[in-house]
Design a protein around this motif. Structure first.
Motif, PDB file in Angstrom:
ATOM      1  N   ILE A  14       6.892  -5.400  -1.067  1.00  0.00           N
ATOM      2  CA  ILE A  14       6.852  -4.677  -2.337  1.00  0.00           C
ATOM      3  C   ILE A  14       5.411  -4.440  -2.760  1.00  0.00           C
ATOM      4  O   ILE A  14       5.036  -3.333  -3.171  1.00  0.00           O
ATOM      5  N   LEU A  20       3.561  -0.809  -3.207  1.00  0.00           N
ATOM      6  CA  LEU A  20       2.942  -0.380  -4.463  1.00  0.00           C
ATOM      7  C   LEU A  20       1.472  -0.021  -4.268  1.00  0.00           C
ATOM      8  O   LEU A  20       0.982   0.956  -4.850  1.00  0.00           O
ATOM      9  N   PHE A  71       0.215   3.774  -5.169  1.00  0.00           N
ATOM     10  CA  PHE A  71      -0.743   4.005  -6.245  1.00  0.00           C
ATOM     11  C   PHE A  71      -2.188   4.058  -5.774  1.00  0.00           C
ATOM     12  O   PHE A  71      -3.100   4.222  -6.589  1.00  0.00           O
TER      13      PHE A  71
END
Length: 51
Positions: A35, A39, A43
């Motif tokens: 995860i 991310l 981003f």
């Protein structure tokens, strides 16, 4: 003085140490790692530069 810190190797190192210390948490640690890497990829937080 410039310090170049990449997040992905740091997260990998922490996850590896946690797996060695607490092998029963392997699934949980791998899930959090995936995860976090996802991310970071989405981003664009692959590196933080500290000046």
């Amino acid at each position: 003085m410039n310090i170049h810190l990449s997040l992905t190797p740091l997260i990998s190192l922490i996850a590896g140490i946690l797996i060695l210390v607490m092998p029963k948490l392997l699934n949980f640690i791998v899930a959090i790692y995936l995860i976090a890497i996802g991310l970071i990829g989405i981003f664009g937080l692959g590196s933080i530069r500290i000046h």
